[in-house]
Design an enzyme around this catalytic site. Structure first.
Site, PDB file in Angstrom:
ATOM      1  N   ASP A 115      30.021  29.610 100.501  1.00  0.00           N
ATOM      2  CA  ASP A 115      29.219  29.236  99.329  1.00  0.00           C
ATOM      3  C   ASP A 115      29.568  30.103  98.127  1.00  0.00           C
ATOM      4  OD1 ASP A 115      28.162  31.428 100.714  1.00  0.00           O
ATOM      5  OD2 ASP A 115      26.089  30.960 100.170  1.00  0.00           O
ATOM      6  N   ASN A 158      21.285  29.174 104.100  1.00  0.00           N
ATOM      7  CA  ASN A 158      20.573  29.856 105.169  1.00  0.00           C
ATOM      8  C   ASN A 158      19.225  29.213 105.474  1.00  0.00           C
ATOM      9  OD1 ASN A 158      22.324  32.197 105.806  1.00  0.00           O
ATOM     10  ND2 ASN A 158      22.008  32.672 103.651  1.00  0.00           N
ATOM     11  N   HIS A 196      21.515  21.473 100.794  1.00  0.00           N
ATOM     12  CA  HIS A 196      21.562  21.040  99.404  1.00  0.00           C
ATOM     13  C   HIS A 196      22.570  19.896  99.294  1.00  0.00           C
ATOM     14  CE1 HIS A 196      19.438  24.806  98.731  1.00  0.00           C
ATOM     15  NE2 HIS A 196      20.417  25.409  99.388  1.00  0.00           N
TER      16      HIS A 196
END
Length: 271
Positions: free
Chosen positions: A106, A12, A16
């Site tokens: 995720d 959000n 990464h």
């Protein structure tokens, strides 16, 4: 064929990255979300180094390395469709049972990676922008979870939605429960209620899965684990902290997908 590939998890707030050689995770780093101009430029020129925040991995990469992407930000997912050699991971790629259609990718990847490495049943606590609980049983079936605002989001909301409350950072140690100034009062209210909630969820889950493993991940995981250690050591000690947990899941899915790609190439050759 190069064994080097990139895993990109678009959260959000940040992106990464994980650089892999085959199954080995070599390096991880975070960045802001990538703009469409940057992706277009990389797709056109092959200058993948522009994505690496100043780190030099050019000796490990060939032009247009394959990127596996898991994204919870639809606009970012759309941007990356431009790239020539990308695999967008969806729930259909995650071999867990009983997933509901709106489950965050995720969360699905993290619990799949945790279960495949530590065993099922498994509970994953992801302490990021949102704090999530995700559970799966011995049969690798999703058994549910919960979502609440993370520590930083709670503190930011107090600052942004009130007239006078200040911008407060997370302390390294637990603040006094009954604070004598505004900063510590905000920290106390948010932190003690959140770790009490974690304790309640974990204890309740252990009632159903007394031999189950619990993992914690996410940007605030080490900080929260430290708070738990100070206040609830019996809860804290069995919890494994792994900042790179989602990359465990990405690796498992990459290996699974590699087998499927090999089968597909073999069928093509035999035609």
């Amino acid at each position: 064929m190069s064994k080097t590939w990139l895993a990109l998890v678009i959260g959000n707030s940040r992106s990464h990255w994980g650089l892999f050689t085959d199954k080995t995770l070599i390096y991880t780093w975070d960045s802001s979300h990538v703009s469409v101009d940057v992706v277009q430029d990389v797709a056109k020129t092959g200058e993948i180094q522009k994505l690496f925040s100043g780190f030099n991995f050019s000796h490990l990469l060939v032009d247009f390395p394959r990127i596996a992407i898991a994204s919870v930000v639809p606009k970012q997912t759309e941007i990356w469709q431009i790239y020539n050699n990308v695999k967008i991971i969806t729930l259909d790629d995650v071999p867990l049972k009983a997933m509901y259609p709106t489950l965050g990718i995720d969360r699905a990847i993290a619990i799949y990676g945790a279960g495949n490495n530590l065993g099922f049943p498994i509970l994953v606590i992801d302490a990021g922008t949102a704090l999530t609980f995700t559970s799966a049983n011995n049969n690798q079936e999703l058994t549910g979870g919960a979502i609440l605002p993370g520590l930083g989001l709670q503190l930011a909301t107090l600052r942004n939605k009130t007239g006078q409350l200040p911008d407060v950072e997370l302390p390294k140690k637990l603040p006094p429960r009954f604070a004598m100034n505004t900063d510590e009062a905000m920290q106390s209210g948010v932190i003690y209620t959140l770790i009490a909630g974690i304790k309640d969820f974990v204890e309740n889950w252990w009632c159903d899965f007394p031999d189950g493993k619990v993992m914690m991940t996410g940007g605030d995981s080490e900080t929260i684990h430290g708070y738990l250690r100070s206040h609830y050591p019996n809860i804290c000690d069995p919890i494994t902290v792994e900042r790179n947990l989602i990359f465990w899941g990405m690796r498992e899915l990459w290996e699974k997908g590699k087998g499927k790609r090999s089968e597909k190439r073999a069928r093509y050759k035999n035609k």
